[in-house]
Motif scaffolding. Structure first.
Motif, PDB file in Angstrom:
ATOM      1  N   LEU A  46     -19.884  41.766  32.256  1.00 35.99           N
ATOM      2  CA  LEU A  46     -18.684  42.307  32.897  1.00 35.99           C
ATOM      3  C   LEU A  46     -17.530  42.497  31.918  1.00 35.99           C
ATOM      4  O   LEU A  46     -16.621  43.287  32.178  1.00 35.99           O
ATOM      5  N   GLY A  47     -17.545  41.713  30.845  1.00 33.25           N
ATOM      6  CA  GLY A  47     -16.419  41.746  29.920  1.00 33.25           C
ATOM      7  C   GLY A  47     -15.193  41.050  30.469  1.00 33.25           C
ATOM      8  O   GLY A  47     -14.066  41.323  30.047  1.00 33.25           O
ATOM      9  N   ARG A  48     -15.394  40.109  31.399  1.00 36.02           N
ATOM     10  CA  ARG A  48     -14.287  39.374  32.022  1.00 36.02           C
ATOM     11  C   ARG A  48     -14.649  37.902  32.139  1.00 36.02           C
ATOM     12  O   ARG A  48     -15.814  37.553  32.369  1.00 36.02           O
ATOM     13  N   ARG A  49     -13.669  37.042  32.004  1.00 35.77           N
ATOM     14  CA  ARG A  49     -13.864  35.604  32.206  1.00 35.77           C
ATOM     15  C   ARG A  49     -13.816  35.320  33.701  1.00 35.77           C
ATOM     16  O   ARG A  49     -12.846  35.671  34.382  1.00 35.77           O
ATOM     17  N   LEU A  50     -14.836  34.668  34.205  1.00 35.95           N
ATOM     18  CA  LEU A  50     -14.937  34.402  35.643  1.00 35.95           C
ATOM     19  C   LEU A  50     -14.639  32.964  36.009  1.00 35.95           C
ATOM     20  O   LEU A  50     -14.157  32.687  37.113  1.00 35.95           O
ATOM     21  N   MET A  51     -14.954  32.022  35.096  1.00 38.57           N
ATOM     22  CA  MET A  51     -14.810  30.600  35.405  1.00 38.57           C
ATOM     23  C   MET A  51     -14.197  29.862  34.240  1.00 38.57           C
ATOM     24  O   MET A  51     -14.272  30.295  33.091  1.00 38.57           O
ATOM     25  N   GLN A  52     -13.604  28.703  34.591  1.00 38.09           N
ATOM     26  CA  GLN A  52     -13.074  27.821  33.566  1.00 38.09           C
ATOM     27  C   GLN A  52     -13.271  26.384  34.009  1.00 38.09           C
ATOM     28  O   GLN A  52     -13.435  26.108  35.197  1.00 38.09           O
ATOM     29  N   ARG A  53     -13.277  25.485  33.059  1.00 37.09           N
ATOM     30  CA  ARG A  53     -13.438  24.070  33.372  1.00 37.09           C
ATOM     31  C   ARG A  53     -12.267  23.567  34.214  1.00 37.09           C
ATOM     32  O   ARG A  53     -11.123  23.959  34.000  1.00 37.09           O
ATOM     33  N   SER A  54     -12.552  22.672  35.166  1.00 34.71           N
ATOM     34  CA  SER A  54     -11.506  22.055  35.987  1.00 34.71           C
ATOM     35  C   SER A  54     -11.950  20.649  36.336  1.00 34.71           C
ATOM     36  O   SER A  54     -12.762  20.449  37.238  1.00 34.71           O
ATOM     37  N   PRO A  62      -8.601  34.319  38.232  1.00 38.57           N
ATOM     38  CA  PRO A  62      -8.240  35.375  39.201  1.00 38.57           C
ATOM     39  C   PRO A  62      -9.305  36.458  39.311  1.00 38.57           C
ATOM     40  O   PRO A  62      -9.623  36.922  40.412  1.00 38.57           O
ATOM     41  N   ALA A  63      -9.869  36.855  38.161  1.00 38.78           N
ATOM     42  CA  ALA A  63     -10.942  37.853  38.203  1.00 38.78           C
ATOM     43  C   ALA A  63     -12.170  37.295  38.909  1.00 38.78           C
ATOM     44  O   ALA A  63     -12.860  38.005  39.651  1.00 38.78           O
ATOM     45  N   GLY A  64     -12.448  35.996  38.678  1.00 39.66           N
ATOM     46  CA  GLY A  64     -13.592  35.359  39.325  1.00 39.66           C
ATOM     47  C   GLY A  64     -13.432  35.293  40.827  1.00 39.66           C
ATOM     48  O   GLY A  64     -14.397  35.485  41.584  1.00 39.66           O
TER      49      GLY A  64
END
Length: 297
Positions: A46-54, A62-64
């Protein structure tokens, strides 16, 4: 069609739903690392970050969030269509969609009685979302919040959605005299999806709400119910749905001021349904009406 990798989509949807790579791996029977690899593969595609550590889990960017809404709806539609294709057209087999709050409190506990009285009818029970519309191709019966006024569809009222503040005896023992709306404003408030329901209640009670409403917000109503019964605070609950808990003394209604008086829970089906569907609807409607509710405010 230029579709993203479907295996990666499944991994992403499960991880987003659970907010956990490990639990997604358990569901899909793969390792934590495999889920992580699939999500990175999807992000690259996709060329977009969907997830991050939490913390110990993961959170959507937001994109995710935007992408998850589309993916989960599409996969749900595929699952529903597949289930419909696999369904038997035997008139004695029916598929019932039911929202979790009614399924956990009313439908599932009573099913053995229906099976005993109607051994010839095969039931398939699936969860439905509160905002889900009645899909005549996927379901024979839908038990949900709100009626369907579409042509050829019948809706029968099961419960009023009248919401009143409730709390457990454990919480009331620690907070005696919690009956006035001004006292409730100082209590630990539990929220169903958003704080607006409590704000509406304080407005109707003509009481200033807390400047910063305290208490957690629960996305799932059954989690809210567990919390209020455990004594974590005061919740606005549909008292008709909670008849058993109130009658057993697990919960007490602490004010007669109510909201959502004009809404209700309905059982929905096609007009001119089969004998098996009619038997199920008549049985469940009788189950919901069997217990008389007598409340003190």
């Amino acid at each position: 069609m230029d579709l993203p990798p479907l295996t990666a989509l499944r991994a992403f949807e499960a991880a987003a739903r659970w907010s956990s790579l490990s639990r997604a791996g358990d569901e899909l029977h793969v390792t934590h690392a495999a889920i992580s690899h699939q999500i990175k593969h999807l992000e690259t595609w996709l060329g977009r970050r969907l997830m991050q550590r939490s913390g110990r889990g993961v959170a959507l960017t937001p994109a995710g969030i935007e992408f998850y809404r589309v993916v989960t709806g599409a996969l749900a539609a595929i699952a529903s269509a597949a289930a419909n294709m696999r369904r038997t057209h035997d008139a004695r087999s029916i598929t019932v969609g039911c929202i979790p709050s009614i399924a956990a409190r009313w439908l599932v506990p009573a099913l053995p009685a229906f099976t005993a009285d109607h051994p010839e009818i095969n039931l398939r029970i699936v969860y439905a979302r509160a905002e889900e519309q009645f899909d005549t191709e996927a379901l024979d019966v839908l038990i949900t919040l709100g009626e369907d006024r579409s042509p050829g569809i019948e809706s029968r009222l099961l419960f009023s959605r009248v919401n009143k503040p409730v709390a457990s005896p454990f919480y009331l023992e620690k907070h005696p005299g919690l009956r006035k709306s001004s006292d409730i404003a100082k209590a630990d408030l539990l929220h169903d999806e958003k704080v607006d329901y409590w704000l509406d209640w304080f407005r109707k009670a003509q009481t200033p709400p807390p400047r910063r409403p305290r208490g957690p917000i629960f996305q799932d109503f059954n989690m809210l119910a567990t919390a209020v019964i455990a004594g974590h605070g005061v919740a606005l609950c549909p008292i008709e749905v909670f008849r058993h808990e109130i009658q057993r003394g697990d919960l007490e209604v602490i004010s007669d001021i109510s909201t959502l008086d004009d809404q209700g829970y309905f059982i929905i089906s096609r007009a001119g349904q089969s004998r098996a569907v009619a038997d199920f609807i008549n049985w469940f409607t009788a189950q919901c009406a069997a217990v008389h509710l007598s409340l003190r405010s």
